[in-house]
Enzyme design. Structure first.
Site, PDB file in Angstrom:
ATOM      1  N   LYS A 279      20.676 -40.871 -43.241  1.00  0.00           N
ATOM      2  CA  LYS A 279      19.503 -41.525 -43.817  1.00  0.00           C
ATOM      3  C   LYS A 279      19.382 -41.193 -45.302  1.00  0.00           C
ATOM      4  O   LYS A 279      19.871 -40.158 -45.742  1.00  0.00           O
ATOM      5  CB  LYS A 279      18.226 -41.018 -43.120  1.00  0.00           C
ATOM      6  CG  LYS A 279      18.023 -41.517 -41.712  1.00  0.00           C
ATOM      7  CD  LYS A 279      16.703 -41.000 -41.140  1.00  0.00           C
ATOM      8  CE  LYS A 279      16.505 -41.480 -39.718  1.00  0.00           C
ATOM      9  NZ  LYS A 279      16.387 -42.944 -39.600  1.00  0.00           N
ATOM     10  N   ARG A 353      18.104 -44.894 -28.726  1.00  0.00           N
ATOM     11  CA  ARG A 353      18.451 -45.731 -27.562  1.00  0.00           C
ATOM     12  C   ARG A 353      19.562 -45.088 -26.736  1.00  0.00           C
ATOM     13  O   ARG A 353      19.670 -45.340 -25.543  1.00  0.00           O
ATOM     14  CB  ARG A 353      18.803 -47.144 -28.041  1.00  0.00           C
ATOM     15  CG  ARG A 353      20.025 -47.237 -28.898  1.00  0.00           C
ATOM     16  CD  ARG A 353      20.098 -48.538 -29.688  1.00  0.00           C
ATOM     17  NE  ARG A 353      19.230 -48.501 -30.869  1.00  0.00           N
ATOM     18  CZ  ARG A 353      19.046 -49.530 -31.691  1.00  0.00           C
ATOM     19  NH1 ARG A 353      19.643 -50.692 -31.453  1.00  0.00           N
ATOM     20  NH2 ARG A 353      18.249 -49.423 -32.731  1.00  0.00           N
TER      21      ARG A 353
HETATM   22  N1  BES Z   1      13.943 -42.482 -35.620  1.00  0.00           N
HETATM   23  C1  BES Z   1      14.400 -43.666 -36.231  1.00  0.00           C
HETATM   24  C2  BES Z   1      13.312 -44.737 -36.327  1.00  0.00           C
HETATM   25  C3  BES Z   1      12.165 -44.425 -37.231  1.00  0.00           C
HETATM   26  C4  BES Z   1      12.124 -44.916 -38.528  1.00  0.00           C
HETATM   27  C5  BES Z   1      11.092 -43.707 -36.766  1.00  0.00           C
HETATM   28  C6  BES Z   1      11.051 -44.635 -39.345  1.00  0.00           C
HETATM   29  C7  BES Z   1      10.011 -43.448 -37.580  1.00  0.00           C
HETATM   30  C8  BES Z   1       9.981 -43.901 -38.863  1.00  0.00           C
HETATM   31  C9  BES Z   1      15.558 -44.251 -35.429  1.00  0.00           C
HETATM   32  O1  BES Z   1      16.376 -43.322 -34.814  1.00  0.00           O
HETATM   33  C10 BES Z   1      16.422 -45.000 -36.386  1.00  0.00           C
HETATM   34  O2  BES Z   1      16.974 -44.396 -37.250  1.00  0.00           O
HETATM   35  N2  BES Z   1      16.510 -46.315 -36.217  1.00  0.00           N
HETATM   36  C11 BES Z   1      17.298 -47.133 -37.056  1.00  0.00           C
HETATM   37  C12 BES Z   1      18.064 -48.103 -36.194  1.00  0.00           C
HETATM   38  C13 BES Z   1      19.146 -48.847 -36.913  1.00  0.00           C
HETATM   39  C14 BES Z   1      20.213 -47.907 -37.380  1.00  0.00           C
HETATM   40  C15 BES Z   1      19.717 -49.877 -35.971  1.00  0.00           C
HETATM   41  C16 BES Z   1      16.378 -47.863 -38.027  1.00  0.00           C
HETATM   42  O3  BES Z   1      15.263 -48.230 -37.636  1.00  0.00           O
HETATM   43  O4  BES Z   1      16.744 -48.022 -39.163  1.00  0.00           O
HETATM   44 MN    MN Z   2      17.877 -42.599 -36.098  1.00  0.00          MN
END
Ligand code: BES
Ligand code: MN
Ligand code: ZN
Length: 502
Positions: A279, A353
């Site tokens: 991230k 997921r």
């Molecule tokens: N934990 C994150 C989602 C999230 C984002 C929670 C912001 C709280 C605040 C999740 O694991 C994630 O990183 N999701 C990705 C999915 C993508 C890579 C398909 C996302 O939302 O960018």
């Molecule tokens: Mn994630």
């Protein structure tokens, strides 16, 4: 903190730091409380109202010192807004203001003229629930780890409720509201705790505390157990971290037989760096909240353990960190889940997921007949719904109706996302595995939810994406900035209201 109930006509015989009275906007027929208060103050209220010093507008509080004219030191007139149908929502707001005022002025002994908040068709018992829930929620403070200063905070010690209604049902509802508020606060604390102090091991410890406190059965699977059961997805996410993963299971048996089991599966990612698909650095610290689903489930179990509904409830929490080291899973890896389905990892940041896949499969393995998964799953749901509304997906309309009702009753907002067939097809776009964990940005919250649904199969299932609602960036009506405890109350209410034969 203690609640007492007193006959209404005793209201001016009790010493209090603050006396709270409700006032509806444009109110022609004053409550007895206001009338008597006005008499005791020689008609001052009427005069002030006439001169529009206060109007009863929702979220307005008018307060004044009684200068020993009353037993209470101060009077607080709380605006309840117009007398309309959406009264629960109004009362929640009004009581949130009341609770925040108690905190702000550090009141220790409080009196409430309950009947002044209730219009004819509403019952005092329900109103009591909303009152004590709000007082509990607004008393919440985020713990910090600063060197302590010597200020001693005065804490609320007693709330005396004056009413013409019967004592026993009111006391029960006051107690229930407190339990709901407290369970939500527990969820908030789990979310707010820093990642180094809330590892999967710590989360399992917290779960054990809750289970022990309420005499519920608890099982915690270790890495070796997961290997035996073939939980390849949870293990794949955990392999990039030194912290051992945990699969946490709590059983609450509300019926004689272990059937019609309502299962809650909560995402317990105690820190999400994204893994190799790392991230951006801004705000990554907030990813300690990625166990918000687990927190909601544990908060709900804490409530359920005290309300003791006649429902069988199973809590399943797959827990891990998502970090990166030499063993971390990589984009392109293919993993085999406990269900036997294979997944191509296109993006290691779509880890929620993955662990939920094994969580849902294990819940079914333990007898789940109904599934609700709760997860901070996608950034996309924040784009779609913001911080106020939880996104939901289902494979079963009737089950969804029940949950939407429980959410409404709990004052939590949930809105459905579509789940038409083409979205499901988007998951089947890997050349090498059954599922692709990251089919791209369009409809990101829907594909993420439906991915989990693949593992629910034909079992009635609801997915709740709380990525937006689990964390408040500015604070909410009832709580500070940070963890909100979203969905703890809704899940508990669902367990309380659940009747599989309805
Ligand atoms: N934990 C994150 C989602 C999230 C984002 C929670 C912001 C709280 C605040 C999740 O694991 C994630 O990183 N999701 C990705 C999915 C993508 C890579 C398909 C996302 O939302 O960018
Ligand atoms: Mn994630
Ligand atoms: Zn995540």
């Amino acid at each position: 903190m203690m609640y007492k109930i007193q006959a209404f006509n005793e209201w001016n015989n009790e010493e209090a730091d603050g006396l709270f009275v409700g006032l509806f906007e444009d109110d022609k027929k004053w409550s007895e409380g206001l009338k008597e208060l006005d008499v005791a103050l020689n008609g001052m209220l009427k005069k002030l109202l006439k001169e529009k010093h206060f109007t009863g507008k929702l979220n307005n509080i008018f307060s004044f010192h009684t200068l020993e004219k009353l037993k209470a030191k101060k009077v607080y007139i709380v605006g309840v807004g117009k007398e309309t149908d959406g009264q629960d929502e109004q009362l929640r707001s009004a009581f949130a203001q009341l609770g925040k005022t108690i905190q702000r002025d550090q009141l220790q002994h409080v009196a409430v003229l309950l009947d002044s908040f209730v219009k004819e068709e509403k019952d005092e018992a329900h109103c009591s629930f909303l009152l004590s829930e709000a007082i509990e929620l607004t008393s919440y403070k985020v713990a910090d780890y600063k060197e302590k200063d010597n200020r001693v905070e005065k804490r609320l010690e007693s709330v005396t409720v004056f009413t013409t209604a019967l004592e026993q049902p009111l006391l029960e509802e006051l107690q229930a509201g407190k339990v709901y508020g407290n369970g939500t606060n527990l969820a908030r604390t789990l979310v707010n705790t820093p990642g180094n102090l809330m590892t999967p091991t710590d989360l399992a410890e917290s779960a054990k505390d809750i289970a022990d406190r309420h005499g519920m059965e608890i099982e915690i699977l270790e890495r070796e157990d997961m290997e035996k059961l073939g939980m390849g997805a949870l293990l794949a996410v955990a392999q990039g971290s030194e912290q051992p993963p945990k699969m946490i299971v709590i059983k609450y048996q509300g019926k004689k037989e272990w059937k019609d089991v309502l299962a809650f599966v909560g995402k317990g990612l105690t820190f999400d760096s994204g893994g190799i698909s790392i991230k951006p650095r801004e705000n990554m610290h907030e990813m300690k909240m990625d166990m918000g689903g687990a927190a909601a489930v544990l908060g709900a179990m804490d409530i359920i353990g005290q309300m003791k509904p006649e429902t069988n409830v199973l809590a399943v929490i797959p827990s891990s960190e998502n970090l990166l080291n030499g063993q971390a899973m990589k984009p392109g890896d293919v993993i085999t889940t406990m269900s036997g389905k294979t997944i191509e990892v296109r993006n290691t940041d779509a880890e929620g997921r993955l662990i939920l896949a094994d969580g849902v499969t294990y819940a079914k393995h333990l007898g789940a007949s109904y599934l609700v998964d709760v997860a901070t799953l996608t950034g996309a749901v924040i784009i779609a719904l913001g911080e106020y509304t939880t996104g939901a997906i289902t494979n079963n309309e009737e089950f969804m109706e029940k949950l939407l009702y429980s959410a409404y009753e709990s004052g939590e907002w949930v809105w459905r996302l579509p789940s038409f067939e083409p979205y499901r097809k988007m998951l089947k776009t890997s050349d090498v595995a059954d599922l692709n964990n990251s089919p791209g940005r369009p409809a990101g919250s829907i594909t993420a939810g439906l991915f989990v649904g693949e593992f629910a199969g034909n079992t009635p299932w609801i997915h709740l994406d709380i990525a937006g609602t689990a964390w408040s960036s500015k604070g909410t009506e009832t709580g500070p900035k940070g963890g909100t405890g979203a969905m703890a109350r809704t899940l508990a209410a669902l367990a309380e209201q659940f009747d599989p034969n309805e």
